[in-house]
Scaffold this motif. Sequence first.
Motif, short mmCIF file in Angstrom:
data_model
loop_
_atom_site.label_atom_id
_atom_site.label_comp_id
_atom_site.label_asym_id
_atom_site.label_seq_id
_atom_site.Cartn_x
_atom_site.Cartn_y
_atom_site.Cartn_z
N ALA A 67 0.83 -1.21 0.00
CA ALA A 67 0.00 0.00 0.00
C ALA A 67 0.86 1.26 0.00
O ALA A 67 0.57 2.23 -0.71
CB ALA A 67 -0.93 -0.02 1.22
N ALA A 68 1.93 1.25 0.80
CA ALA A 68 2.82 2.42 0.86
C ALA A 68 3.52 2.64 -0.47
O ALA A 68 3.68 3.78 -0.92
CB ALA A 68 3.83 2.24 1.98
N LEU A 69 3.95 1.56 -1.12
CA LEU A 69 4.61 1.68 -2.41
C LEU A 69 3.65 2.16 -3.49
O LEU A 69 4.01 2.98 -4.35
CB LEU A 69 5.23 0.35 -2.81
N GLN A 70 2.41 1.66 -3.46
CA GLN A 70 1.42 2.11 -4.43
C GLN A 70 1.15 3.61 -4.27
O GLN A 70 1.03 4.34 -5.26
CB GLN A 70 0.13 1.31 -4.27
N ARG A 71 1.05 4.08 -3.03
CA ARG A 71 0.84 5.51 -2.80
C ARG A 71 2.03 6.32 -3.34
O ARG A 71 1.86 7.38 -3.95
CB ARG A 71 0.66 5.80 -1.32
N ALA A 72 3.24 5.82 -3.11
CA ALA A 72 4.42 6.53 -3.58
C ALA A 72 4.45 6.61 -5.10
O ALA A 72 4.86 7.63 -5.67
CB ALA A 72 5.68 5.84 -3.06
N VAL A 73 4.01 5.53 -5.77
CA VAL A 73 3.97 5.54 -7.24
C VAL A 73 2.94 6.55 -7.72
O VAL A 73 3.22 7.39 -8.59
CB VAL A 73 3.65 4.13 -7.78
N VAL A 74 1.73 6.50 -7.15
CA VAL A 74 0.65 7.38 -7.60
C VAL A 74 0.97 8.84 -7.30
O VAL A 74 0.74 9.73 -8.13
CB VAL A 74 -0.67 6.96 -6.93
N LEU A 109 8.32 3.86 -9.80
CA LEU A 109 7.73 4.12 -11.11
C LEU A 109 6.51 3.27 -11.41
O LEU A 109 5.70 3.63 -12.26
CB LEU A 109 8.78 3.90 -12.20
N GLY A 110 6.36 2.14 -10.75
CA GLY A 110 5.20 1.28 -11.02
C GLY A 110 5.29 -0.03 -10.29
O GLY A 110 6.35 -0.40 -9.76
N ILE A 111 4.16 -0.75 -10.24
CA ILE A 111 4.07 -2.08 -9.63
C ILE A 111 3.68 -3.05 -10.74
O ILE A 111 2.71 -2.83 -11.46
CB ILE A 111 3.03 -2.13 -8.51
N ALA A 112 4.43 -4.14 -10.86
CA ALA A 112 4.11 -5.18 -11.84
C ALA A 112 3.88 -6.49 -11.10
O ALA A 112 4.44 -6.72 -10.03
CB ALA A 112 5.25 -5.34 -12.84
N ALA A 113 3.03 -7.32 -11.65
CA ALA A 113 2.74 -8.63 -11.06
C ALA A 113 3.05 -9.71 -12.08
O ALA A 113 2.64 -9.61 -13.24
CB ALA A 113 1.29 -8.72 -10.63
N LEU A 150 8.23 -4.02 -7.50
CA LEU A 150 8.32 -2.58 -7.66
C LEU A 150 9.35 -2.28 -8.74
O LEU A 150 10.47 -2.79 -8.67
CB LEU A 150 8.74 -1.93 -6.34
N LEU A 151 8.97 -1.48 -9.72
CA LEU A 151 9.93 -0.97 -10.69
C LEU A 151 10.34 0.42 -10.23
O LEU A 151 9.48 1.27 -9.97
CB LEU A 151 9.32 -0.89 -12.09
N ALA A 152 11.63 0.65 -10.10
CA ALA A 152 12.09 1.93 -9.58
C ALA A 152 13.39 2.32 -10.26
O ALA A 152 14.17 1.47 -10.70
CB ALA A 152 12.30 1.84 -8.07
N ASP A 153 13.59 3.64 -10.34
CA ASP A 153 14.86 4.17 -10.82
C ASP A 153 15.79 4.33 -9.63
O ASP A 153 15.37 4.78 -8.55
CB ASP A 153 14.64 5.51 -11.51
N THR A 154 17.03 3.92 -9.78
CA THR A 154 18.01 3.99 -8.69
C THR A 154 19.30 4.61 -9.21
O THR A 154 19.43 4.91 -10.41
CB THR A 154 18.32 2.59 -8.14
N ALA A 155 20.25 4.78 -8.31
CA ALA A 155 21.55 5.29 -8.73
C ALA A 155 22.22 4.36 -9.71
O ALA A 155 23.11 4.77 -10.47
CB ALA A 155 22.43 5.51 -7.51
N ASP A 156 21.81 3.09 -9.73
CA ASP A 156 22.39 2.09 -10.64
C ASP A 156 21.51 1.85 -11.86
O ASP A 156 21.74 0.88 -12.60
CB ASP A 156 22.60 0.77 -9.89
N GLY A 195 10.34 12.94 1.40
CA GLY A 195 9.86 14.31 1.29
C GLY A 195 10.15 14.94 -0.05
O GLY A 195 9.65 16.03 -0.34
N ALA A 196 10.92 14.26 -0.88
CA ALA A 196 11.25 14.78 -2.20
C ALA A 196 10.35 14.15 -3.25
O ALA A 196 9.90 13.01 -3.09
CB ALA A 196 12.71 14.50 -2.52
N PRO A 197 10.08 14.87 -4.34
CA PRO A 197 9.29 14.26 -5.41
C PRO A 197 10.11 13.23 -6.16
O PRO A 197 11.35 13.33 -6.23
CB PRO A 197 8.96 15.46 -6.31
N ALA A 198 9.44 12.22 -6.67
CA ALA A 198 10.12 11.21 -7.49
C ALA A 198 10.41 11.79 -8.87
O ALA A 198 9.61 12.55 -9.42
CB ALA A 198 9.28 9.95 -7.61
N VAL A 199 11.56 11.46 -9.40
CA VAL A 199 11.94 11.91 -10.74
C VAL A 199 11.64 10.79 -11.72
O VAL A 199 12.19 9.69 -11.61
CB VAL A 199 13.44 12.28 -10.78
#
Length: 335
Positions: A141-148, A172-176, A183-189, A206-210
């Motif tokens: 639920a927390a990850l879905q909120r962060a994506v949205v 960036l999104g949730i895939a099943a 969780l699909l996410a952008d990282t330093a790598d 507290g920062a917006p996702a890029v």
Amino acid sequence: MRADRLVAALLFLQSRGARQRVTAAELAAELGVSERTARRDLEALASAGIPVYSQAGQGGGWSLVGGARTDLTGLTAPEIRELFLLTGPDADASPQTRTALRKLVRALPAPLREGAEAAARAGIADGTDWTGAETEEPRLAALQRAVVDAREVRIGYARPGRAPRERTVQPLGIAAKSGVRYLLADTADGLRTFRVGRVTSVTETGAPAVRPEGFDLATAWRALAARMEDRLVAATVRGRAAPGTESVLEGLLGGRIRYGERGPDGWTSIEADGPSPEVIAAQLAGLGARVELLDPPEARTALARIGSELTTLYAAQATPATPPRAPARGATPPG
């Protein structure tokens, strides 16, 4: 399912409006049913109080008075059925989704509600993990909120056999896939996937996702999934398996096991894919002498090492089994 057809018939009438009539033959072609069935569906809509009326003669047909709109415009009957199956009150849905579902049920004409509610009752989600692992739902639920909400998060992530490690990611999104969420996410790598069940904590920074320019979730997932699948089938081993091992092999390897010809002794030739010969050997070691790997040599060496380690660890504790004594001559065997 008749409820599906009634919804589809209503939407088809709506698409034509009040001025353009629909014949039973046209509706039958649209729904893929007989003309008689289409006519019965139209009569059912009319008898339920929906403002459907017919006009006989040349140029006649069925239409909705005033176009009679519902809140279902744009949805096809299969889409409505899938929506109810996926978001029913017993399915794995959020409270907001269930509220939306109730509103949608109320928007359905009376004769369609029973079928929709039946579809909504056709699923159940049980959050209990029989392996004893903690449920992923709070972090999901927390990850879905962060994506949205497009919020950067710091997650704790625990790989098998390792302590949790924290890292900052741009969700960036949730895939099943096969019932497992990622969780699909952008990282330093770069772009990475994280199995939601292994996420131990989620904290917004507290920062917006890029979001990368031009990012498309479906395209990114296909690329990452293909990369993971390539790693899963990087090596192939060949061997043979004893009769009756098929279900165990399929449980261990799924679609990565292939069968060849059965020999005169009943053993079947097999091929299995995996990340490396050593990993495949470790997966099959529990089958003992019921599977013999023939090549590559690395797989046989890995099995020999595993066998030696197990023998060293357990041989001193093993008690030879006492063979059953043969009954005395003339004695009646027990049982």
